[in-house]
Design a protein around this motif. Structure first.
Motif, PDB file in Angstrom:
ATOM      1  N   UNK A  85     -19.306  27.931  44.349  1.00 16.15           N
ATOM      2  CA  UNK A  85     -19.177  29.287  44.893  1.00 16.15           C
ATOM      3  C   UNK A  85     -18.178  30.117  44.097  1.00 16.15           C
ATOM      4  N   UNK A  86     -17.075  29.493  43.701  1.00 12.28           N
ATOM      5  CA  UNK A  86     -16.066  30.213  42.917  1.00 12.28           C
ATOM      6  C   UNK A  86     -16.625  30.621  41.558  1.00 12.28           C
ATOM      7  N   UNK A  87     -17.414  29.734  40.926  1.00 11.75           N
ATOM      8  CA  UNK A  87     -18.028  30.087  39.646  1.00 11.75           C
ATOM      9  C   UNK A  87     -18.986  31.271  39.805  1.00 11.75           C
ATOM     10  N   UNK A  88     -19.765  31.265  40.893  1.00 15.59           N
ATOM     11  CA  UNK A  88     -20.695  32.368  41.129  1.00 15.59           C
ATOM     12  C   UNK A  88     -19.930  33.682  41.353  1.00 15.59           C
ATOM     13  N   UNK A  89     -18.844  33.611  42.143  1.00  8.81           N
ATOM     14  CA  UNK A  89     -18.041  34.811  42.380  1.00  8.81           C
ATOM     15  C   UNK A  89     -17.432  35.326  41.077  1.00  8.81           C
ATOM     16  N   UNK A  90     -17.014  34.406  40.208  1.00  7.05           N
ATOM     17  CA  UNK A  90     -16.427  34.797  38.932  1.00  7.05           C
ATOM     18  C   UNK A  90     -17.450  35.541  38.071  1.00  7.05           C
ATOM     19  N   UNK A  91     -18.671  35.023  38.042  1.00  9.02           N
ATOM     20  CA  UNK A  91     -19.727  35.680  37.272  1.00  9.02           C
ATOM     21  C   UNK A  91     -20.033  37.068  37.829  1.00  9.02           C
ATOM     22  N   UNK A  92     -20.120  37.163  39.158  1.00 11.67           N
ATOM     23  CA  UNK A  92     -20.416  38.451  39.784  1.00 11.67           C
ATOM     24  C   UNK A  92     -19.290  39.454  39.524  1.00 11.67           C
ATOM     25  N   UNK A  93     -18.025  38.985  39.615  1.00 13.39           N
ATOM     26  CA  UNK A  93     -16.883  39.892  39.431  1.00 13.39           C
ATOM     27  C   UNK A  93     -16.823  40.435  38.009  1.00 13.39           C
ATOM     28  N   UNK A  94     -17.075  39.580  37.024  1.00  9.27           N
ATOM     29  CA  UNK A  94     -16.972  39.998  35.626  1.00  9.27           C
ATOM     30  C   UNK A  94     -18.085  40.956  35.222  1.00  9.27           C
ATOM     31  N   UNK A  95     -19.149  41.016  36.002  1.00 11.09           N
ATOM     32  CA  UNK A  95     -20.260  41.917  35.687  1.00 11.09           C
ATOM     33  C   UNK A  95     -20.058  43.312  36.270  1.00 11.09           C
ATOM     34  N   UNK A  96     -18.998  43.502  37.069  1.00  8.60           N
ATOM     35  CA  UNK A  96     -18.762  44.793  37.716  1.00  8.60           C
ATOM     36  C   UNK A  96     -17.876  45.692  36.853  1.00  8.60           C
ATOM     37  N   UNK A  97     -17.681  46.921  37.323  1.00  9.90           N
ATOM     38  CA  UNK A  97     -16.841  47.869  36.598  1.00  9.90           C
ATOM     39  C   UNK A  97     -15.385  47.385  36.588  1.00  9.90           C
ATOM     40  N   UNK A  98     -14.626  47.709  35.510  1.00 10.27           N
ATOM     41  CA  UNK A  98     -13.234  47.227  35.396  1.00 10.27           C
ATOM     42  C   UNK A  98     -12.369  47.565  36.603  1.00 10.27           C
ATOM     43  N   UNK A  99     -12.545  48.751  37.187  1.00  9.48           N
ATOM     44  CA  UNK A  99     -11.705  49.139  38.324  1.00  9.48           C
ATOM     45  C   UNK A  99     -11.934  48.238  39.532  1.00  9.48           C
ATOM     46  N   UNK A 100     -13.176  47.779  39.717  1.00  8.26           N
ATOM     47  CA  UNK A 100     -13.494  46.876  40.836  1.00  8.26           C
ATOM     48  C   UNK A 100     -13.197  45.434  40.451  1.00  8.26           C
ATOM     49  N   UNK A 101     -13.481  45.081  39.192  1.00  7.81           N
ATOM     50  CA  UNK A 101     -13.326  43.704  38.728  1.00  7.81           C
ATOM     51  C   UNK A 101     -11.891  43.202  38.854  1.00  7.81           C
TER      52      UNK A 101
END
Length: 222
Positions: free
Chosen positions: A51-67
């Motif tokens: 789950x943490x790996x999936x969250x990491x992938x999702x976070x890195x694909x977002x805009x820098x301000x949200x990431x």
């Protein structure tokens, strides 16, 4: 925040709470019940890591301000996961020590003689080696996961850089087209200016000739 990240986050929080309860209850169990509980905790930790790996992938694909905010959350979740792993290791060590004591007692009852210091030392040495091997395997697995996360992060960064380069290439092509059009327009203007110069020169010459003729007739034909 993406829906996928939020879903994984909710699932992780539920799983973390359940793992904490299982670790607490495992410390009060003995024998097969404790082994079953430890196996259940290991399976839960594997799912938590996924789950943490999936969250990491999702976070890195977002805009820098949200990431940035999501990555801070991920560090907290990773720290929580490491704490659960340490608690599991403590329970396993306690379980191994208990098993070693049981084996010593069984050996003593079977022989109806006190266990010698040499036998006890050998058994404790074997237990220590087993603990060290388990720790090395855990560390190797942790390094492998961290390397995998780093590889994924590098691939994402390379993909973003590639997209930026493609965008820059398109912009350069657009600039080249604009420069070409501007050059053609300037060439046309230059030609028109040259033509206008010739026309103005011709008109000026005709006017000068007309003036000379008029003056000639006025001055010399009286």
């Amino acid at each position: 925040m993406s829906a996928a990240f939020e879903s994984c986050e909710n699932r992780y929080c539920e799983l973390s709470a359940r793992l904490s309860k299982n670790c607490a209850s495992a410390g009060t169990l003995d024998g097969e019940l404790r082994k079953q509980k430890i196996s259940e905790i290991k399976a839960g930790l594997d799912e938590a890591e996924s789950l943490i790996r999936k969250m990491d992938l999702e976070a890195r694909a977002l805009q820098p301000s949200i990431k940035a905010g999501l990555l801070v959350k991920l560090r907290e979740y990773k720290s929580d996961l490491n704490s659960l792993k340490s608690e599991l290791k403590r329970i396993e060590t306690k379980n191994l020590n208990a098993a070693a004591r049981d084996e010593l007692l069984e050996a003593g009852m079977a022989d109806t003689l006190p266990v010698s210091a040499n036998q006890r030392d050998r058994l404790l040495y074997s237990t220590e080696r087993l603990n060290n091997s388990t720790n090395k395997i855990t560390e190797s697995r942790k390094i492998m996961l961290e390397t995998e996360e780093l590889g994924v992060s590098l691939l994402q960064d390379l993909h973003q850089q590639r997209q930026a380069l493609l965008h820059a290439d398109k912009m350069l092509h657009g600039v080249d087209d604009n420069v070409g059009r501007s050059r053609r327009i300037i060439t046309k203007i230059s030609r028109r200016m040259d033509r206008n110069k010739w026309i103005i020169g011709a008109i000026t010459t005709v006017l000068l000739i007309a003036i000379v003729v008029i003056l000639y007739f006025k001055l010399f034909r009286k």
